[in-house]
Design a protein around this motif. Sequence first.
Motif, PDB file in Angstrom:
ATOM      1  N   ALA A  52      -7.965   0.890  16.009  1.00  0.00           N
ATOM      2  CA  ALA A  52      -9.325   0.646  15.439  1.00  0.00           C
ATOM      3  C   ALA A  52      -9.272   1.653  14.219  1.00  0.00           C
ATOM      4  CB  ALA A  52     -10.136   1.146  16.459  1.00  0.00           C
ATOM      5  N   ASP A  87     -11.891 -15.026  19.735  1.00  0.00           N
ATOM      6  CA  ASP A  87     -11.336 -14.860  18.454  1.00  0.00           C
ATOM      7  C   ASP A  87      -9.637 -15.123  18.577  1.00  0.00           C
ATOM      8  OD1 ASP A  87     -10.173 -12.377  18.798  1.00  0.00           O
ATOM      9  OD2 ASP A  87     -12.121 -11.661  18.793  1.00  0.00           O
ATOM     10  N   LYS A 137     -13.469  -7.819  11.983  1.00  0.00           N
ATOM     11  CA  LYS A 137     -13.233  -6.562  11.724  1.00  0.00           C
ATOM     12  C   LYS A 137     -11.509  -6.686  12.288  1.00  0.00           C
ATOM     13  CE  LYS A 137     -15.530  -2.870  13.232  1.00  0.00           C
ATOM     14  NZ  LYS A 137     -16.502  -1.991  13.384  1.00  0.00           N
ATOM     15  N   ASN A 173     -17.114  -7.553  15.023  1.00  0.00           N
ATOM     16  CA  ASN A 173     -15.884  -7.192  15.536  1.00  0.00           C
ATOM     17  C   ASN A 173     -14.585  -8.320  15.325  1.00  0.00           C
ATOM     18  OD1 ASN A 173     -16.639  -4.707  16.383  1.00  0.00           O
ATOM     19  ND2 ASN A 173     -16.982  -5.059  18.582  1.00  0.00           N
ATOM     20  N   ARG A 217     -12.896   3.482  21.220  1.00  0.00           N
ATOM     21  CA  ARG A 217     -12.450   2.706  20.394  1.00  0.00           C
ATOM     22  C   ARG A 217     -10.575   2.386  20.835  1.00  0.00           C
ATOM     23  NH1 ARG A 217     -12.905   3.362  14.375  1.00  0.00           N
ATOM     24  NH2 ARG A 217     -13.554   1.214  14.230  1.00  0.00           N
ATOM     25  N   ALA A 218     -10.245   1.413  20.588  1.00  0.00           N
ATOM     26  CA  ALA A 218      -8.684   1.240  21.142  1.00  0.00           C
ATOM     27  C   ALA A 218      -7.725   1.764  19.758  1.00  0.00           C
ATOM     28  CB  ALA A 218      -8.556  -0.222  21.273  1.00  0.00           C
ATOM     29  N   LEU A 230     -19.897  -1.988  21.468  1.00  0.00           N
ATOM     30  CA  LEU A 230     -19.872  -2.695  22.653  1.00  0.00           C
ATOM     31  C   LEU A 230     -20.601  -1.874  23.511  1.00  0.00           C
ATOM     32  CD1 LEU A 230     -16.141  -3.681  22.714  1.00  0.00           C
ATOM     33  CD2 LEU A 230     -18.198  -5.020  22.394  1.00  0.00           C
ATOM     34  N   THR A 250     -18.139   3.262  14.739  1.00  0.00           N
ATOM     35  CA  THR A 250     -18.100   4.362  15.619  1.00  0.00           C
ATOM     36  C   THR A 250     -17.729   4.324  17.117  1.00  0.00           C
ATOM     37  OG1 THR A 250     -20.380   3.778  16.051  1.00  0.00           O
ATOM     38  CG2 THR A 250     -19.977   4.998  14.157  1.00  0.00           C
ATOM     39  N   GLY A 251     -17.574   3.078  17.256  1.00  0.00           N
ATOM     40  CA  GLY A 251     -17.188   2.744  18.858  1.00  0.00           C
ATOM     41  C   GLY A 251     -18.217   2.650  19.680  1.00  0.00           C
TER      42      GLY A 251
HETATM   43  P1  ADP Z   1     -16.285  -0.285  16.622  1.00  0.00           P
HETATM   44  O1  ADP Z   1     -16.161  -1.656  16.224  1.00  0.00           O
HETATM   45  O2  ADP Z   1     -17.541   0.502  15.935  1.00  0.00           O
HETATM   46  O3  ADP Z   1     -14.998   0.408  16.816  1.00  0.00           O
HETATM   47  P2  ADP Z   1     -16.999  -1.331  19.470  1.00  0.00           P
HETATM   48  O4  ADP Z   1     -17.693  -0.484  20.450  1.00  0.00           O
HETATM   49  O5  ADP Z   1     -17.909  -2.607  18.752  1.00  0.00           O
HETATM   50  O6  ADP Z   1     -16.751  -0.350  18.181  1.00  0.00           O
HETATM   51  O7  ADP Z   1     -15.641  -1.630  19.727  1.00  0.00           O
HETATM   52  C1  ADP Z   1     -14.974  -0.694  20.568  1.00  0.00           C
HETATM   53  C2  ADP Z   1     -13.315  -1.197  20.210  1.00  0.00           C
HETATM   54  O8  ADP Z   1     -12.944  -2.318  20.843  1.00  0.00           O
HETATM   55  C3  ADP Z   1     -13.001  -1.202  18.872  1.00  0.00           C
HETATM   56  O9  ADP Z   1     -12.698  -0.034  18.397  1.00  0.00           O
HETATM   57  C4  ADP Z   1     -11.667  -2.017  18.815  1.00  0.00           C
HETATM   58  O10 ADP Z   1     -10.610  -1.265  19.154  1.00  0.00           O
HETATM   59  C5  ADP Z   1     -12.232  -3.003  20.233  1.00  0.00           C
HETATM   60  N1  ADP Z   1     -12.434  -4.150  19.723  1.00  0.00           N
HETATM   61  C6  ADP Z   1     -13.675  -4.830  19.782  1.00  0.00           C
HETATM   62  N2  ADP Z   1     -13.782  -6.035  19.475  1.00  0.00           N
HETATM   63  C7  ADP Z   1     -12.495  -6.427  19.330  1.00  0.00           C
HETATM   64  C8  ADP Z   1     -11.952  -7.645  18.993  1.00  0.00           C
HETATM   65  N3  ADP Z   1     -12.748  -8.841  18.759  1.00  0.00           N
HETATM   66  N4  ADP Z   1     -10.594  -7.740  18.829  1.00  0.00           N
HETATM   67  C9  ADP Z   1      -9.811  -6.523  19.104  1.00  0.00           C
HETATM   68  N5  ADP Z   1     -10.401  -5.366  19.428  1.00  0.00           N
HETATM   69  C10 ADP Z   1     -11.581  -5.183  19.481  1.00  0.00           C
END
Ligand code: ADP
Length: 382
Positions: free
Chosen positions: A330, A307, A281, A278, A326-327, A340, A336-337
């Motif tokens: 994203a 990060d 990404k 993440n 997802r935020a 986490l 897929t969200g």
């Molecule tokens: P995905 O990576 O598949 O979207 P995750 O459940 O891993 O799903 O993360 C959910 C959401 O949290 C992401 O879509 C993103 O919006 C936000 N997010 C996660 N990790 C980070 C990060 N390190 N920096 C910024 N946003 C993050």
Amino acid sequence: MKYDNYVLFVSASMADQTVLSTLLARSDNAVAAVMSTASDAQHFFEAVYGEEPFNVIVIDDRQVWASWQSVAAACSKHRPNALVILLVSSEHSAAQCERLLSGDIAAVYPRNSAGLLALARLVATLSAQQRSFSLRQDAANADVDLDEVAREERERLVHAVSHDLQDPLQLARRYAAILNEDYDGVLGDSGAKVLGHLQFNLNRTQEMLDELLDYSRLQSARPEIVPVDLNELFAEVVSLYQLTLDEIGGTITQQHDLPTLLVDRRQFQRVFQNLIGNAIKFRSERPLQITVRAQKVRNEWRIGVKDNGIGIAEEDVKRIFGMFERAGSAEEHPGTGMGLAICKRIVANHGGKIWVRSSPGSGSVFIFSIPQADGAAGQLSG
Ligand code: ADP
């Protein structure tokens, strides 16, 4: 007398106490509710530690003896099955109320007559649902915890959905592939475009279903607990991403020696993989810098992965740990969200918690805690 609802009202306002207890006791309510009040710390703790089976706790946000957040946290801790509702000033807009919802707070109402009336109505519907649960419980002729029944049903449903949809989905993907391979010339440009969208969405559904199945397996899997040197595990995960990091000019720094903990190795490999994946990404324009830290706080270890990426808006910091959440930003990135949600499940399997501190534009630090006695890992290995 046995009531359908046991409400605890944490408030020093006599006026609100009177109004709410009157509304709850109204004769046109189909169900019987009883309300206790706690106007100070002593009464509150006597109530939450006491015998009364509260299923609803209403907190006035103007506590003088503690912040409402800590009152809510104490409710979640000591009365995890109760629905916790917050009463706030009627100046709050709907959006402001919405923002106060969290893992600890299930609903927010304004502290005026309309809010109290809506709250009393909610309590009445609650018990109707609970009665239907108890009927089922009678039929099963077993003395089971209602929350446990609901949770198990949810888990069965997730498993059934993710498992049973695999076959029809694979069939649909197969037919789409046949169309693509054997009817290429017949479809024409716009037909091929539609087929492309269809295949994209079928693949995405497959990805989501696989993650859901994975998540559901994690719910029932017992962690295989062994002593794991997190330094080694972390280095292993970093090596998986080394090529990408070299390409994008990213660096990973380990600020402290990581502990050796009693955990499931494979599961924690996934946690590190998700967090580092993440961070890569959701990096910003700046060269990516990831830092990992470890700290012992009382009887638990806390590991933080920091990060300098795009960060997360305040309203999203809790939501993103939910399934498929997802935020805003994203959409431009694959995923897929579920990552986490999976991390949260793994950490919870080990008795810990995961959370994030972030500010949009400057980065995020994901922290997870693992309860562990001093030397526990050494004792098991030795
Ligand atoms: P995905 O990576 O598949 O979207 P995750 O459940 O891993 O799903 O993360 C959910 C959401 O949290 C992401 O879509 C993103 O919006 C936000 N997010 C996660 N990790 C980070 C990060 N390190 N920096 C910024 N946003 C993050």
